[in-house]
Design a protein around this motif. Structure first.
Motif, PDB file in Angstrom:
ATOM      1  N   ARG A 178      35.076  58.429  40.894  1.00 15.76           N
ATOM      2  CA  ARG A 178      34.950  56.982  40.858  1.00 15.76           C
ATOM      3  C   ARG A 178      33.522  56.717  40.908  1.00 15.76           C
ATOM      4  O   ARG A 178      32.904  57.381  41.616  1.00 15.76           O
ATOM      5  CB  ARG A 178      35.707  56.251  41.610  1.00 15.76           C
ATOM      6  N   LYS A 179      33.166  55.645  40.002  1.00 15.52           N
ATOM      7  CA  LYS A 179      31.917  54.909  40.197  1.00 15.52           C
ATOM      8  C   LYS A 179      31.732  53.683  40.915  1.00 15.52           C
ATOM      9  O   LYS A 179      32.995  53.213  41.010  1.00 15.52           O
ATOM     10  CB  LYS A 179      31.228  54.936  38.826  1.00 15.52           C
ATOM     11  N   LYS A 217      31.416  49.982  41.718  1.00 17.47           N
ATOM     12  CA  LYS A 217      31.723  48.766  40.729  1.00 17.47           C
ATOM     13  C   LYS A 217      31.368  47.449  41.506  1.00 17.47           C
ATOM     14  O   LYS A 217      31.431  47.197  42.633  1.00 17.47           O
ATOM     15  CB  LYS A 217      33.239  48.634  40.601  1.00 17.47           C
ATOM     16  N   VAL A 220      31.970  43.579  42.157  1.00 16.34           N
ATOM     17  CA  VAL A 220      33.192  42.851  42.299  1.00 16.34           C
ATOM     18  C   VAL A 220      32.617  41.438  42.798  1.00 16.34           C
ATOM     19  O   VAL A 220      31.741  41.219  43.768  1.00 16.34           O
ATOM     20  CB  VAL A 220      34.097  43.307  43.279  1.00 16.34           C
ATOM     21  N   VAL A 256      29.366  45.040  46.076  1.00 18.43           N
ATOM     22  CA  VAL A 256      29.375  46.454  45.415  1.00 18.43           C
ATOM     23  C   VAL A 256      30.550  47.323  46.223  1.00 18.43           C
ATOM     24  O   VAL A 256      30.644  47.266  47.449  1.00 18.43           O
ATOM     25  CB  VAL A 256      28.297  47.356  45.498  1.00 18.43           C
ATOM     26  N   ARG A 257      31.673  47.535  45.510  1.00 15.86           N
ATOM     27  CA  ARG A 257      32.761  48.432  45.920  1.00 15.86           C
ATOM     28  C   ARG A 257      32.373  49.913  45.713  1.00 15.86           C
ATOM     29  O   ARG A 257      31.982  50.380  44.495  1.00 15.86           O
ATOM     30  CB  ARG A 257      34.163  48.302  45.395  1.00 15.86           C
ATOM     31  N   LYS A 268      23.941  44.918  40.618  1.00 14.55           N
ATOM     32  CA  LYS A 268      23.900  45.965  39.646  1.00 14.55           C
ATOM     33  C   LYS A 268      22.738  46.711  39.687  1.00 14.55           C
ATOM     34  O   LYS A 268      23.008  48.096  39.278  1.00 14.55           O
ATOM     35  CB  LYS A 268      23.507  45.063  38.100  1.00 14.55           C
ATOM     36  N   ILE A 327      24.148  50.123  41.788  1.00 17.25           N
ATOM     37  CA  ILE A 327      24.759  50.824  41.435  1.00 17.25           C
ATOM     38  C   ILE A 327      23.901  51.434  40.467  1.00 17.25           C
ATOM     39  O   ILE A 327      24.411  52.908  40.383  1.00 17.25           O
ATOM     40  CB  ILE A 327      25.833  49.667  40.369  1.00 17.25           C
TER      41      ILE A 327
END
Length: 95
Positions: free
Chosen positions: A4-5, A7, A9, A20-21, A37, A40
């Motif tokens: 998973r990357k 994300k 939210v 960021v999750r 952003k 990430i």
């Protein structure tokens, strides 16, 4: 790394703010969309560099961790100015 990357939210309590999750399920501190952003992007670039076996920070851009105080005497850019964390008063002064 988890398949998973991370994300971006929306924050549940503050409209217009984001978190960021992370792949492990944790949520970051609240921030604006641009910084979320960027976090990430930095995470993904760092993971890609690790997978290629490159660990030198000079390869690619430098990612800045938030929430950590810089070392005393470090030059820290702040809104276009340079500031030095002064050991004598524990604060910052313009340079």
């Amino acid at each position: 790394m988890s398949p998973r990357k991370p994300k971006v939210v929306p924050d549940s309590a503050h409209p217009g703010m984001w978190r960021v999750r992370w792949p492990d399920g944790r949520l970051s501190d609240m921030t604006n969309l641009t910084r979320a952003k960027d976090a990430i992007t930095c995470f993904i670039e760092t993971e890609e560099r690790r997978q290629r076996g490159r660990r030198s920070p000079s390869e690619g851009r430098l990612c800045v961790k938030t929430g950590e105080m810089p070392a005393r005497g470090a030059i820290v850019p702040a809104s276009g100015e340079h500031r030095v964390v002064a050991p004598e008063n524990g604060g910052a002064r313009k340079q």
